[in-house]
Design a protein around this motif. Sequence first.
Motif, PDB file in Angstrom:
ATOM      1  N   PRO B 461       1.835 -13.252   8.442  1.00 31.69           N
ATOM      2  CA  PRO B 461       1.868 -11.897   8.336  1.00 31.69           C
ATOM      3  C   PRO B 461       3.080 -11.336   7.535  1.00 31.69           C
ATOM      4  CG  PRO B 461       3.048 -12.771  10.350  1.00 31.69           C
ATOM      5  CD  PRO B 461       2.541 -13.944   9.707  1.00 31.69           C
ATOM      6  N   CYS B 462       3.060  -9.981   7.200  1.00 33.45           N
ATOM      7  CA  CYS B 462       4.171  -9.789   6.033  1.00 33.45           C
ATOM      8  C   CYS B 462       3.649  -8.098   6.109  1.00 33.45           C
ATOM      9  CB  CYS B 462       3.995 -10.199   4.838  1.00 33.45           C
ATOM     10  SG  CYS B 462       5.279  -9.947   3.558  1.00 33.45           S
ATOM     11  N   ILE B 463       4.813  -7.268   5.539  1.00 35.36           N
ATOM     12  CA  ILE B 463       4.819  -5.945   5.232  1.00 35.36           C
ATOM     13  C   ILE B 463       5.083  -5.838   3.758  1.00 35.36           C
ATOM     14  CG2 ILE B 463       5.671  -3.503   5.316  1.00 35.36           C
ATOM     15  CD1 ILE B 463       6.215  -4.152   7.990  1.00 35.36           C
ATOM     16  N   VAL B 464       4.366  -5.569   2.846  1.00 32.54           N
ATOM     17  CA  VAL B 464       4.839  -5.442   1.211  1.00 32.54           C
ATOM     18  C   VAL B 464       5.042  -3.618   1.037  1.00 32.54           C
ATOM     19  CG1 VAL B 464       4.283  -5.579  -1.191  1.00 32.54           C
ATOM     20  CG2 VAL B 464       3.370  -7.317   0.720  1.00 32.54           C
ATOM     21  N   TRP B 465       6.178  -3.262   1.067  1.00 31.94           N
ATOM     22  CA  TRP B 465       6.433  -2.191   1.009  1.00 31.94           C
ATOM     23  C   TRP B 465       6.509  -1.610  -0.492  1.00 31.94           C
ATOM     24  CZ3 TRP B 465       6.891   1.024   5.730  1.00 31.94           C
ATOM     25  CH2 TRP B 465       7.514   2.249   5.230  1.00 31.94           C
ATOM     26  N   PHE B 466       5.699  -0.552  -0.794  1.00 38.35           N
ATOM     27  CA  PHE B 466       5.829   0.006  -2.290  1.00 38.35           C
ATOM     28  C   PHE B 466       6.754   1.231  -2.400  1.00 38.35           C
ATOM     29  CE2 PHE B 466       3.106  -2.991  -4.551  1.00 38.35           C
ATOM     30  CZ  PHE B 466       2.382  -3.484  -3.429  1.00 38.35           C
ATOM     31  N   THR B 467       7.759   1.279  -2.958  1.00 40.14           N
ATOM     32  CA  THR B 467       8.660   2.351  -3.099  1.00 40.14           C
ATOM     33  C   THR B 467       8.879   3.012  -4.353  1.00 40.14           C
ATOM     34  OG1 THR B 467      10.358   3.709  -2.388  1.00 40.14           O
ATOM     35  CG2 THR B 467      10.810   1.409  -2.755  1.00 40.14           C
ATOM     36  N   GLY B 468       8.676   4.260  -4.544  1.00 40.31           N
ATOM     37  CA  GLY B 468       9.057   4.990  -5.915  1.00 40.31           C
ATOM     38  C   GLY B 468       8.415   6.356  -5.865  1.00 40.31           C
ATOM     39  N   SER B 470       6.532   9.726  -6.916  1.00 38.34           N
ATOM     40  CA  SER B 470       5.080  10.049  -7.007  1.00 38.34           C
ATOM     41  C   SER B 470       4.839  10.115  -8.613  1.00 38.34           C
ATOM     42  CB  SER B 470       4.981  11.573  -6.627  1.00 38.34           C
ATOM     43  OG  SER B 470       3.617  11.891  -6.773  1.00 38.34           O
ATOM     44  N   GLY B 471       3.488   9.243  -8.709  1.00 42.19           N
ATOM     45  CA  GLY B 471       3.218   9.131 -10.220  1.00 42.19           C
ATOM     46  C   GLY B 471       3.614   7.596 -10.718  1.00 42.19           C
ATOM     47  N   ALA B 472       4.504   7.056  -9.850  1.00 42.15           N
ATOM     48  CA  ALA B 472       4.943   5.716 -10.397  1.00 42.15           C
ATOM     49  C   ALA B 472       3.855   4.719 -10.660  1.00 42.15           C
ATOM     50  CB  ALA B 472       6.307   5.213  -9.350  1.00 42.15           C
ATOM     51  N   GLY B 473       2.795   4.807  -9.678  1.00 46.25           N
ATOM     52  CA  GLY B 473       1.745   3.597  -9.748  1.00 46.25           C
ATOM     53  C   GLY B 473       1.741   2.739  -8.564  1.00 46.25           C
ATOM     54  N   LYS B 474       2.421   3.186  -7.521  1.00 49.04           N
ATOM     55  CA  LYS B 474       2.239   2.405  -6.244  1.00 49.04           C
ATOM     56  C   LYS B 474       0.966   2.087  -5.694  1.00 49.04           C
ATOM     57  CE  LYS B 474       4.778   5.527  -4.199  1.00 49.04           C
ATOM     58  NZ  LYS B 474       4.751   6.657  -5.028  1.00 49.04           N
ATOM     59  N   SER B 475       0.406   3.244  -5.628  1.00 46.98           N
ATOM     60  CA  SER B 475      -1.147   3.077  -4.893  1.00 46.98           C
ATOM     61  C   SER B 475      -1.899   2.179  -5.833  1.00 46.98           C
ATOM     62  CB  SER B 475      -1.615   4.345  -4.762  1.00 46.98           C
ATOM     63  OG  SER B 475      -0.946   5.147  -3.721  1.00 46.98           O
ATOM     64  N   THR B 476      -1.697   2.420  -7.102  1.00 45.08           N
ATOM     65  CA  THR B 476      -2.490   1.624  -8.021  1.00 45.08           C
ATOM     66  C   THR B 476      -2.502   0.164  -7.929  1.00 45.08           C
ATOM     67  OG1 THR B 476      -2.529   3.364  -9.531  1.00 45.08           O
ATOM     68  CG2 THR B 476      -3.455   1.380 -10.496  1.00 45.08           C
ATOM     69  N   ILE B 477      -1.146  -0.230  -7.651  1.00 44.09           N
ATOM     70  CA  ILE B 477      -0.707  -1.625  -7.783  1.00 44.09           C
ATOM     71  C   ILE B 477      -1.096  -2.163  -6.363  1.00 44.09           C
ATOM     72  CG2 ILE B 477       1.278  -3.295  -7.932  1.00 44.09           C
ATOM     73  CD1 ILE B 477       2.731  -1.260  -9.686  1.00 44.09           C
ATOM     74  N   ALA B 478      -0.738  -1.454  -5.357  1.00 48.38           N
ATOM     75  CA  ALA B 478      -1.175  -1.893  -4.040  1.00 48.38           C
ATOM     76  C   ALA B 478      -2.652  -2.054  -3.777  1.00 48.38           C
ATOM     77  CB  ALA B 478      -0.706  -0.810  -3.188  1.00 48.38           C
ATOM     78  N   ASN B 479      -3.410  -1.226  -4.441  1.00 48.81           N
ATOM     79  CA  ASN B 479      -4.896  -1.095  -4.466  1.00 48.81           C
ATOM     80  C   ASN B 479      -5.321  -2.788  -5.287  1.00 48.81           C
ATOM     81  OD1 ASN B 479      -7.161  -0.159  -3.411  1.00 48.81           O
ATOM     82  ND2 ASN B 479      -7.816   0.800  -5.436  1.00 48.81           N
ATOM     83  N   LEU B 480      -4.723  -2.873  -6.265  1.00 48.31           N
ATOM     84  CA  LEU B 480      -5.083  -4.295  -7.051  1.00 48.31           C
ATOM     85  C   LEU B 480      -4.623  -5.562  -6.005  1.00 48.31           C
ATOM     86  CD1 LEU B 480      -4.096  -3.465 -10.806  1.00 48.31           C
ATOM     87  CD2 LEU B 480      -6.378  -4.007  -9.741  1.00 48.31           C
ATOM     88  N   VAL B 481      -3.600  -5.366  -5.628  1.00 51.26           N
ATOM     89  CA  VAL B 481      -3.073  -6.508  -4.738  1.00 51.26           C
ATOM     90  C   VAL B 481      -4.006  -6.725  -3.634  1.00 51.26           C
ATOM     91  CG1 VAL B 481      -1.192  -7.333  -3.220  1.00 51.26           C
ATOM     92  CG2 VAL B 481      -0.718  -6.126  -5.221  1.00 51.26           C
TER      93      VAL B 481
END
Lengths: 300, 636
Positions: B461-468, B470-481
């Motif tokens: 189990p793990c939390i991968v926490w994307f911070t940055g 708005s518009g940095a691309g967090k959700s795009t990267i998280a979605n690909l992962v």
Amino acid sequence: MSPLTHLQALEGESIHIMREAVAESERPVMLYSVGKDSSVMLHLAGKAFYPGPIPFPLLHVDTTWKFRDMYVFRDKRVAELGVDLVVYQNPECLKLGINPFSHGSELHTDMWKTEGLKQALDLYGFDVAFGGARRDEETSRAKERVFSMRSPQHRWDPKQQRPELWRLYNARRSPGETVRVFPLSNWTELDVWQYIHQEDIPVVPLYFAAQRPVVDRGGTLILVDDDRMPLEVGETPSLRTVRFRTLGCYPLTGAIESEARDALSIIGEMMRATNSERQGRVIDHDASGSMEKKKQEGYF
Amino acid sequence: MARSSDELIETDVERYLEQQQRKTLLRFIMCGSVDDGKSTLIGRLLYESHLVFDDHLSALETDSKRIGTQGDELDLALLVDGLAAEREQGITIDVAYRFFATEARKFIVADAPGHEQYTRNMITGASTADLAVVLVDARKGILTQTRRHTYLLSLIGVHKIVLAVNKLDLVGYSRETFDGVDAEYREFAKEIGITDVVSIPVSALRGDNVTRSSDNTPWYTGPSLIGILDSIDLDTDRRDGPFRMPVQWVNRPDSDFRGFAGTVVSGALHPGDPVRLTPSGRQSTVSRIVTADGDLDEAVSGQAITVTLTDAIDVSRGDLLAGADAPPSVADQFEAHIVWMNDQEMLPGRSYLMKIGTLTVGLTIAHPKYKINVNTLEHIAAKSLGLNEIGVCNLNLDRPVPFDRYVDNRDTGGFIVIDRITNNTVGCGMLHFALRRADNIHWQSIDVNKAAHAALNHQGPCIVWFTGLSGAGKSTIANLVERKLHQRGFHSYLLDGDNVRHGLNKDLGFTEADRVENIRRVAEVAALMVDAGLIVLASFISPFRSERRLARDLVSTTEFCEVFVDVTLAVAEQRDPKGLYRKARQGELLNLTGIDSPYEPPEHPEIHVDSTSLSAEQASDLVIAWLGAAGVIESA
């Protein structure tokens, strides 16, 4: 058990402050000016960490213009106690030969002491520095905290001081910030002399009356301590029985006429004292509120 | 007069020193405003106890003529006005400490300003006081400010009060006026539990009843102010209370000596006394009380000592050494009064530090139950506390600490709150009692635990926490992962900032306090999902270090991966996928991170993605590779 005497209470508080500062710092240092307050602070440090050794070095920010007796006393005490002493002299001042006679007291003090202290703290990376200042010395000190923050540029901001409650001191620092810690904050000049008497603490002999060669300059008695002192036309030193209430650079420190040859007699004189201690220091007279300005710039 | 003056000094000094041996220390606070004559009264005390030297006096004469308010007379108030800034403003802006002495006592006076906005300073000054002198103007009587000061004194535990009814010269030394003020004050003080009040008619300006009884008030037969201060009983609670000593420092000069250094804050200690070390609860016996002046048979409150024990038990800084017969309680959840002392308001849920005794621990503060109007003592609903506000809140610590109720012991029940980022002291508090909640709501022990869930899933189990920004691309990267994880059969869930705000957090806005709460809830949900054995991808601007740290602290150290999706504001603003920056620039949107709300970049992220030089695809591969290397998933 009766309540503690006021000296016991002050001693306990000072030791508590020193232990807190040491426990919460990485490279503590004690600023050692060789004066009576430094002597008391050093004595308290010995008590605070007994039976262990004093866990920090002493730093003497030297101006080369202290009384000769102070250098003799300093080296003797350091040898007796086996503590580490760091002596720092601002190399720029050495090169330029900064002195109070040609450059005036303000520039002399600023470059040797204020700049010298900042350079020494930066050079050795000390993060917490003990100082012997007391709140009764001068009005701007009355509001200074026991743990007093300095910015990475060593500036004091009187409007941004941390609230200090109970016995809880906050020594946490951001990178580059340092803390000045004043264990004697709540002592008065009289407390200091009573404690010196009670504990038989060695101090520089200049505090006690003796015949010394002095010249009278505008009402201030200046000791002719060495041949660097230029005499004015028609001025001849005369032997008078004097002592010093405060010790700094000899050309900037006025003597008072006195017969007090030991701590007990000094306390006796103080019962009748009519001059506050810093009056003998020329720098405080420069401008109203001048100590506050100096402190904001990084003077201790 | 046959004796020489030297002999006279000699005799006097010895008598004087003898007195000094019995002299005690009294700390008190002077409450009142400039208008009540507070500075004048303190100036008068210093002046009359001969602590004003000639050079100060001559400066005072000059200043009195220049800026004084007393015509040709000395303006004693100028003696105590220190800093240049306040001299210019004519008000005291911070708490200051003054000193004077009589034959019986040395006094430390905390000089606290009377203005409404300076609750912080008064609380600070009163925290070390044994007694308070409350100053009122006889012409005005008990004011709102007087009530406020008295309430604050009761809160901080100063229960001995001297009411100085000042400016009696201006009401013709009227007994009726004095009696009226005295009665009104006693009634109010009694309502808030203060009964130890001594009232005295004074004129600070004229000196009536300050150091000597005045002929102007023949109807007053009590002692002068100094007479009261000299003779009032010193607080005996600390001496008589149970023994407490927070350990400051372990003194180990060599292998033979191991002593525990600290200051006795209450009670007394003797060799042979049984003691308990808290929070560990281990018990031992005092072997020696070591000082540089020799071993002691007894140590009392206020003394700094070093204690050795008969057993070699583990002791470290932060432990509390206590009498074994009356040990302190140990808890990690409390109710407390909080006094907020910083311009930045208190944020419920944010992670702060608490220093209590010599121990510093992690602290979160819940939403206040209420705050207190210090003028009316009314309870007011509150979501947070601002500068100089006082509230009652529940506290949560990251580990159990030993404590006493503040009313029983100021040193083991009082604490300061420190901001983790600025390191400033931002508040203080007084513990009421431990909440039993932590004891009663046990974590339900479940047979199918985190490890079991994860084992079934063949993953960690793990939390991968994307911070940055708005518009940095967090959700795009998280979605690909997540797509890549899914393709390979791993169980994951993506928590997205916008999505949770549609449901779980739809009651929250974008103020600083709400942002903190938003992230706190998300972090808790993510931690539950980790418990379910999932790989949680959390994509949130999460601008504050404190809250990201809070999320990290909820899971074990190997279960958290912080991904900093780094982009300059200019690039993010140019991308502006949701049109937020445009709105913010036009003033239609407030509190957008990067524009009018700060972003605190991570200091040590596990993965740092520069989204202007890496594609989202490349960034997602970095995350997958990290998960493989960390053993969360099998390496491809």
